[in-house]
Each structure stands twice: as structure tokens, then as C-alpha cells.
Enzyme design. Sequence first.
Site, PDB file in Angstrom:
ATOM      1  N   TYR A  97       6.606   8.959   4.512  1.00  0.00           N
ATOM      2  CA  TYR A  97       5.327   8.461   5.021  1.00  0.00           C
ATOM      3  C   TYR A  97       5.116   8.817   6.494  1.00  0.00           C
ATOM      4  O   TYR A  97       3.991   9.028   6.934  1.00  0.00           O
ATOM      5  CB  TYR A  97       5.257   6.937   4.891  1.00  0.00           C
ATOM      6  CG  TYR A  97       4.608   6.437   3.629  1.00  0.00           C
ATOM      7  CD1 TYR A  97       5.122   6.790   2.384  1.00  0.00           C
ATOM      8  CD2 TYR A  97       3.492   5.613   3.683  1.00  0.00           C
ATOM      9  CE1 TYR A  97       4.534   6.312   1.230  1.00  0.00           C
ATOM     10  CE2 TYR A  97       2.907   5.132   2.537  1.00  0.00           C
ATOM     11  CZ  TYR A  97       3.430   5.490   1.307  1.00  0.00           C
ATOM     12  OH  TYR A  97       2.844   5.005   0.172  1.00  0.00           O
ATOM     13  N   LYS A 127      17.372   8.346  -5.042  1.00  0.00           N
ATOM     14  CA  LYS A 127      17.327   9.589  -5.823  1.00  0.00           C
ATOM     15  C   LYS A 127      18.462  10.457  -5.288  1.00  0.00           C
ATOM     16  O   LYS A 127      18.269  11.613  -4.883  1.00  0.00           O
ATOM     17  CB  LYS A 127      15.942  10.245  -5.685  1.00  0.00           C
ATOM     18  CG  LYS A 127      15.676  11.404  -6.636  1.00  0.00           C
ATOM     19  CD  LYS A 127      15.508  10.999  -8.087  1.00  0.00           C
ATOM     20  CE  LYS A 127      15.456  12.226  -8.985  1.00  0.00           C
ATOM     21  NZ  LYS A 127      15.424  11.889 -10.428  1.00  0.00           N
ATOM     22  N   ASP A 148      13.783   7.134 -11.150  1.00  0.00           N
ATOM     23  CA  ASP A 148      13.144   7.364 -12.453  1.00  0.00           C
ATOM     24  C   ASP A 148      13.648   6.346 -13.479  1.00  0.00           C
ATOM     25  O   ASP A 148      12.880   5.761 -14.237  1.00  0.00           O
ATOM     26  CB  ASP A 148      13.347   8.812 -12.931  1.00  0.00           C
ATOM     27  CG  ASP A 148      14.786   9.299 -12.811  1.00  0.00           C
ATOM     28  OD1 ASP A 148      15.625   8.602 -12.208  1.00  0.00           O
ATOM     29  OD2 ASP A 148      15.068  10.409 -13.327  1.00  0.00           O
ATOM     30  N   ASP A 185       6.544   2.017  -2.802  1.00  0.00           N
ATOM     31  CA  ASP A 185       5.097   2.022  -3.025  1.00  0.00           C
ATOM     32  C   ASP A 185       4.822   2.104  -4.519  1.00  0.00           C
ATOM     33  O   ASP A 185       4.040   1.329  -5.077  1.00  0.00           O
ATOM     34  CB  ASP A 185       4.469   3.217  -2.291  1.00  0.00           C
ATOM     35  CG  ASP A 185       2.977   3.327  -2.542  1.00  0.00           C
ATOM     36  OD1 ASP A 185       2.294   2.294  -2.481  1.00  0.00           O
ATOM     37  OD2 ASP A 185       2.504   4.454  -2.807  1.00  0.00           O
ATOM     38  N   ASP A 241       3.790  -1.209  -7.474  1.00  0.00           N
ATOM     39  CA  ASP A 241       2.578  -1.270  -8.301  1.00  0.00           C
ATOM     40  C   ASP A 241       2.943  -1.514  -9.760  1.00  0.00           C
ATOM     41  O   ASP A 241       2.286  -2.289 -10.464  1.00  0.00           O
ATOM     42  CB  ASP A 241       1.768   0.037  -8.194  1.00  0.00           C
ATOM     43  CG  ASP A 241       0.661  -0.058  -7.137  1.00  0.00           C
ATOM     44  OD1 ASP A 241       0.838  -0.808  -6.158  1.00  0.00           O
ATOM     45  OD2 ASP A 241      -0.375   0.626  -7.294  1.00  0.00           O
TER      46      ASP A 241
HETATM   47  C1  IPM Z   1       0.353  -0.050  -0.269  1.00  0.00           C
HETATM   48  C2  IPM Z   1      -0.738   0.973  -0.246  1.00  0.00           C
HETATM   49  C3  IPM Z   1      -0.621   1.796   1.026  1.00  0.00           C
HETATM   50  C4  IPM Z   1       0.698   2.515   0.970  1.00  0.00           C
HETATM   51  C5  IPM Z   1      -1.772   2.775   1.284  1.00  0.00           C
HETATM   52  C6  IPM Z   1      -3.114   2.081   1.265  1.00  0.00           C
HETATM   53  C7  IPM Z   1      -1.586   3.516   2.577  1.00  0.00           C
HETATM   54  O1  IPM Z   1      -0.710   1.759  -1.388  1.00  0.00           O
HETATM   55  O2  IPM Z   1       0.398  -0.886   0.647  1.00  0.00           O
HETATM   56  O3  IPM Z   1       1.154  -0.024  -1.197  1.00  0.00           O
HETATM   57  O4  IPM Z   1       0.809   3.612   0.395  1.00  0.00           O
HETATM   58  O5  IPM Z   1       1.654   1.999   1.528  1.00  0.00           O
HETATM   59 MG    MG Z   2       0.736   1.120  -2.828  1.00  0.00          MG
END
Ligand code: IPM
Ligand code: MG
Length: 356
Positions: free
Chosen positions: A135, A190, A222, A246, A250
Amino acid sequence: MKIAILPGDGIGPEIVTEAVQVLNALGESFEMETAPVGGAGYEAYGHPLPESTLKLALQADAVLFGAVGAWKYDQLERALRPEQAILGLRKHLNLFANFRPAILYPELAGASSLKPEVVSGLDLLIIRELTGDIYFGQPRGVRECPDGPFKGQREGFDTMRYAEGEVRRIAHVAFQAARKRDKRLTSVDKANVLETFQFWKDIMIDVHREYPDVTLDHMYVDNAAMQLVRAPKKFDVIVTGNMFGDILSDAAAMLTGSIGMLPSASLDANNKGLYEPSHGSAPDIAGKNIANPLATILSAAMMLRFSLGLPEQAERIENAVKSVLHQGLRTPDIFEDGCRKVSTSEMGAAVVKALV
Ligand code: IPM
Ligand code: MG
């Protein structure tokens, strides 16, 4: 105690409004100051993280953040896009430790896309390193490809990297968090392919020597993605790098039925923090009063616990959230037959009413 309120874009203002009402109902005297961020910052000052907003965030004891981003800013150059606001805040405030708990409330077991028996009772914590990795690694950009079969063509590139101190400090945070829970830590890497993550793994093993009471295991990212949907309850605490965290967070969010339920905390070395829902700005439903404010309300609870030293107040909020779910109140994202569908503002008001 001063709280910087940064509502941002899309559904951000609606959900933050509800969280602020809940905070105001606690009977504490918080000083709150609001500032624009993301697209709203760009509109007001020509920058997603205006200087005055950053200054406020640096001064405050904690930051309550909504969400940033809207389609109309996608065409801007990268430095002006809304996402730069959250990335900039993470970097400037040194918020290297990101806590993303995924808890399944029993009332919502049916809202998950996984079978109830796979997810019921789920309580896992993802700790994502937040200020390093690909990042923020330099160099990055677009350049002329120096060699190989594509020599002379343009290539996009980024740099994946972790300094030893960066891995050590997130390792300590993770071991300490695991110690307060079921004492099982999974480090996701990884290492089979990437130097950066072989290094990460070696440091994790080294730091583990200071935490003999915690069990450490290692999983490739993975496989971790697969295990998260196959048998998520096997995990207690997961620690991983910025990018893997990240993605995995999700996936973990969806185990609980709705990303609209999940709070997050991003902390520096002194527990100053930024608190935001794990979801984004959802421009498609912005302004409709249908977004789920619970992730933001629960983020405010995390703020009280981690940064403001008010754990009993945090618990009051968490209990109020459980209570409204128990009453059958649901925003559309978690709605099921037999429940009562409510709006963003009705949900916020119900939480205030359920505070005891
Ligand atoms: C998160 C989001 C952010 C990230 C984006 C909006 C930059 O997806 O907080 O998970 O990738 O960290
Ligand atoms: Mg995110």
C-alpha cells in the site's frame, strides 16, 4: 475528551449522525468537532484530506470516521481521490494496527450466505497491519519495462515491503490481543512465494517466544481465504499484512450476514485511534435513509473502550445494539421475514432508546 467527527461521503453523513446521537445520549461531556473529508473535503477545500481536517484529527483524542468515495471522483488524479483521505489519515496518525472483529449476532444467523451451523457463534478478530506493505511501499508508478519479453513497453509497478520494526510491533499487538481471548493466533502470509512474507513469518516466530501462552500457527493467504468460508469458527485471532488483511476482512465481514454490522478500530502505539465502519460509502443507497448505522455505532463503542477509557459506556452501546436486534428491528441489508424493517434514523433512535 475531544472527538473529531469526519462523516465523509455517500452514506457517511447519515450513519455518523446516528452514532453521534448515541454518543450524546450517554451523558458524558464529549467535545465534538466536525470536518469534511474525502469527496466532501475536495468540494470544500480542493483536497480529500484538507489541512484543517488533518489538524483536527491530530489534535483530537479520537476520530470517528464515516466513509469516503463517490463515482464522480473516480476520474480525478490519484492524489485527489477520496481514498487518499483515509490512507493519509492512517499514515499521518501512525495508525498501524487495524482491528476488524467479525462477530455473528445469533439473531442474524439467517442473514449470512453460509449455513447457520457454519457461522453461528462466530467470533473472530482480524488484525491487519495498516501503514506498510504494498500500500505504501516505494517506488511505485508506471515506467518503461527495463528487460524481459516486454522490454520497452510501459509497466505498472508497486513495492511490497515490511521493515523489521513494523512486523514486530504488529506482532506484539496481535499476541497481546490473542492473550485476552482464546490465545490462538494465526499469522497469514505468502511465505511460499514472497520474500516479504517469509521475513514476516520469521519475525512472527521470533516474537512468539515472548508469548509462550499463545498458540501460533501460520497459513498461506489463499488457504486462509478458503478456510474462512469453510470453517471460520476455527479461527480466533488472525494477524496479517495490509493487502491480505484488506481482502480477508471483507470476506470475514460477509460471514456475519452484512458488512453493515462490522466496526473497526485503527490504533497507534498509544491507543489513539480512528474508528470507522468496515464498509464503504455505498453511493448507490446514499441519502435514502436505508443504510445500516450499526457498524458505525459499534465503532463508536470501540472508540470508548480503546481510546477514551470508557469500557462501561462501550458495553452500554453494545448491549443496546443486541437489544434492538432482539426486538426484531432490521435495516434492509439484514432484513428477514418476521422482522420489522426500519430506516437508518429509526435504527439510531431505537439504539438510543435501548440504552440502559
Ligand atoms: C478498507 C478500504 C480501504 C483500503 C480503501 C478505501 C483505501 O478498502 O479500509 O478496507 O483498501 O484499505
Ligand atoms: Mg477494504
